[in-house]
Design an enzyme around this catalytic site. Structure first.
Site, mmCIF file in Angstrom:
data_model
loop_
_atom_site.group_PDB
_atom_site.id
_atom_site.type_symbol
_atom_site.label_atom_id
_atom_site.label_comp_id
_atom_site.label_asym_id
_atom_site.label_seq_id
_atom_site.Cartn_x
_atom_site.Cartn_y
_atom_site.Cartn_z
ATOM 1 N N ARG A 151 0.859 -1.181 0.000
ATOM 2 C CA ARG A 151 0.000 0.000 0.000
ATOM 3 C C ARG A 151 0.900 1.237 0.000
ATOM 4 O O ARG A 151 2.030 1.193 0.486
ATOM 5 C CB ARG A 151 -0.900 0.012 1.222
ATOM 6 C CG ARG A 151 -1.806 -1.230 1.332
ATOM 7 C CD ARG A 151 -2.575 -1.231 2.640
ATOM 8 N NE ARG A 151 -3.457 -2.399 2.742
ATOM 9 C CZ ARG A 151 -3.118 -3.553 3.306
ATOM 10 N NH1 ARG A 151 -1.899 -3.697 3.821
ATOM 11 N NH2 ARG A 151 -3.968 -4.563 3.351
ATOM 12 N N LYS A 198 -1.791 -2.541 7.925
ATOM 13 C CA LYS A 198 -3.014 -2.086 8.576
ATOM 14 C C LYS A 198 -3.265 -2.864 9.859
ATOM 15 O O LYS A 198 -2.893 -4.027 9.977
ATOM 16 C CB LYS A 198 -4.199 -2.267 7.615
ATOM 17 C CG LYS A 198 -4.095 -1.453 6.346
ATOM 18 C CD LYS A 198 -5.212 -1.770 5.381
ATOM 19 C CE LYS A 198 -6.562 -1.332 5.902
ATOM 20 N NZ LYS A 198 -7.618 -1.511 4.873
ATOM 21 N N HIS A 233 -2.070 1.907 -6.693
ATOM 22 C CA HIS A 233 -2.965 0.785 -6.405
ATOM 23 C C HIS A 233 -3.063 -0.140 -7.609
ATOM 24 O O HIS A 233 -3.244 -1.355 -7.456
ATOM 25 C CB HIS A 233 -4.351 1.304 -6.027
ATOM 26 C CG HIS A 233 -5.155 0.317 -5.232
ATOM 27 N ND1 HIS A 233 -4.842 -0.017 -3.928
ATOM 28 C CD2 HIS A 233 -6.246 -0.420 -5.557
ATOM 29 C CE1 HIS A 233 -5.710 -0.907 -3.490
ATOM 30 N NE2 HIS A 233 -6.568 -1.168 -4.458
ATOM 31 N N ARG A 237 -0.366 -2.527 -7.337
ATOM 32 C CA ARG A 237 -0.718 -3.561 -6.355
ATOM 33 C C ARG A 237 -1.572 -4.638 -7.022
ATOM 34 O O ARG A 237 -1.385 -5.830 -6.785
ATOM 35 C CB ARG A 237 -1.452 -2.898 -5.188
ATOM 36 C CG ARG A 237 -1.768 -3.797 -4.003
ATOM 37 C CD ARG A 237 -2.163 -2.930 -2.806
ATOM 38 N NE ARG A 237 -2.838 -3.654 -1.761
ATOM 39 C CZ ARG A 237 -2.238 -4.380 -0.831
ATOM 40 N NH1 ARG A 237 -0.914 -4.487 -0.826
ATOM 41 N NH2 ARG A 237 -2.925 -4.999 0.107
ATOM 42 N N HIS A 282 -3.104 -9.113 3.214
ATOM 43 C CA HIS A 282 -4.546 -9.264 3.423
ATOM 44 C C HIS A 282 -4.794 -10.213 4.590
ATOM 45 O O HIS A 282 -4.115 -11.228 4.731
ATOM 46 C CB HIS A 282 -5.228 -9.831 2.172
ATOM 47 C CG HIS A 282 -5.241 -8.878 1.027
ATOM 48 N ND1 HIS A 282 -5.240 -9.286 -0.291
ATOM 49 C CD2 HIS A 282 -5.253 -7.530 0.987
ATOM 50 C CE1 HIS A 282 -5.247 -8.231 -1.085
ATOM 51 N NE2 HIS A 282 -5.251 -7.160 -0.330
ATOM 52 N N TYR A 311 -8.430 -8.251 -6.310
ATOM 53 C CA TYR A 311 -7.145 -7.817 -6.853
ATOM 54 C C TYR A 311 -6.712 -8.653 -8.055
ATOM 55 O O TYR A 311 -5.731 -8.328 -8.707
ATOM 56 C CB TYR A 311 -6.066 -7.897 -5.763
ATOM 57 C CG TYR A 311 -6.181 -6.793 -4.749
ATOM 58 C CD1 TYR A 311 -5.359 -5.682 -4.798
ATOM 59 C CD2 TYR A 311 -7.123 -6.857 -3.739
ATOM 60 C CE1 TYR A 311 -5.472 -4.655 -3.874
ATOM 61 C CE2 TYR A 311 -7.255 -5.836 -2.807
ATOM 62 C CZ TYR A 311 -6.429 -4.750 -2.877
ATOM 63 O OH TYR A 311 -6.550 -3.737 -1.967
#
Length: 340
Positions: free
Chosen positions: A182, A208, A281, A284, A307, A316
């Site tokens: 990210r 995250k 992104h 990604r 993830h 994705y």
């Protein structure tokens, strides 16, 4: 208005310390409500706003140029050629306002939530935008080749020593395309987050929700990383952000909004036939798509991308030209099938 926005932004940022919000998400919410105050008028009384007032703000935001992106001529271009806000940015801005007014009702700042009377809706488009869709093999190879050439070419002529960012720019694109982090993970990276274990170089990524993951780096990425740390970063470092890996020419940690400009600069070195606009992104998506297309274990791809849920990979994994034809030519039940 201004006082309510300031107090709300403080509350949102305070949630980072409890782990309720990631720092990047908190900054987005805070930035959106500040933008809302600027567009609505910071001196207005919050409780006087109606659904029509919020509609006007949403429309003003939709017409507001996105300073992170450039756009060519056409309906997507704003004043001065800057790109207008995308549908996803408009939807995010609306969600931020909804959260703000829900909190305002609970806090007693407003009696009624004006969002219930809002009529403006962001334009939704089917599928991914081209710049967010995975690059094809040829497009990805062109971008990675340009990134490595930029890193190997040395400083541009007539550029000041403290503004030579070629190694840094090449490294950014290689990390984005090879590892798929990210943007917030990339810009938060510190030099000490890269280590060697068993002869393999790893990047400890702080993702995250306070989760970390150790991702091994391919040899071409390591070569540019070592060159940047030994040469490029030394030129940019002024001791202001001594821990940050990626530095601006002012010596500060590179901002999230600068990453797109870096990609655009590298794209200029790709031959036109293989050049296609792409966002961080989108890179990604490119990482996930090509790792999965190469039959890489899905759980390994999940761990590379950070993830928590395997099902997230479905968003994705983009289609690649010719992949269905290739699959049917070597059918597991029928064996190789001749063209025809």
């Amino acid at each position: 208005m201004a006082e309510a926005v300031d107090r709300y932004a403080e509350m949102v940022r305070a949630k980072c310390s409890t782990g309720a919000l990631a720092p990047a998400s908190a900054e987005l919410y805070a930035r959106d409500v500040v933008t809302f105050a600027e567009l609505a008028g910071a001196d207005r009384v919050l409780d006087d706003l109606t659904g029509g007032d919020v509609d006007e703000v949403l429309l003003a935001f939709a017409r507001k140029p996105d300073g992170r992106r450039r756009a060519g001529p056409g309906p997507g271009a704003g004043p001065g050629g800057g790109a207008l806000q995308s549908a996803s940015s408009q939807a995010r801005f609306r969600r931020s306002l909804s959260a703000f007014f829900k909190y305002a009702v609970v806090a007693g700042w407003v009696q009624l939530d004006p969002m219930v009377a809002v009529t403006v809706r962001p334009k939704h488009r089917g599928g991914l935008r081209a710049e967010r869709r995975a690059l094809t093999v040829e497009q990805a190879e062109g971008l990675l080749g340009a990134a490595r050439e930029m890193a190997d070419a040395g400083p541009a002529p007539r550029r000041r020593v403290d503004q030579r960012t070629e190694l840094r720019d090449g490294l950014i694109v290689l990390l984005l395309a090879a590892v798929g982090p990210r943007v917030s993970e990339l810009t938060r990276a510190n030099a000490e987050d890269f280590f060697v274990n068993g002869g393999m170089r790893y990047w400890r990524i702080f993702g995250k929700g306070g989760r970390t993951r150790d991702v091994p780096l391919p040899r071409p990425v390591v070569e540019v990383l070592d060159a940047y740390v030994a040469e490029g970063r030394v030129l940019l470092d002024r001791g202001v952000e001594s821990r940050a890996l990626l530095l601006s020419w002012r010596g500060r940690r590179l901002a999230r909004g600068d990453v797109q400009a870096v990609i655009d600069r590298v794209l200029e070195g790709v031959e036109p036939g293989r050049r296609r606009s792409v966002t961080p992104h989108g890179l990604r998506h490119t990482t996930a798509t090509h790792l999965l297309a190469a039959a890489t274990d899905m759980d390994a791809v999940r761990r590379v991308l950070g993830h928590s849920d395997l099902s997230t990979l479905g968003r994705y994994r983009d289609e690649l030209p010719g992949e269905l034809e290739a699959a049917m030519r070597v059918h597991p039940l029928l064996g190789p099938v001749e063209r025809g």
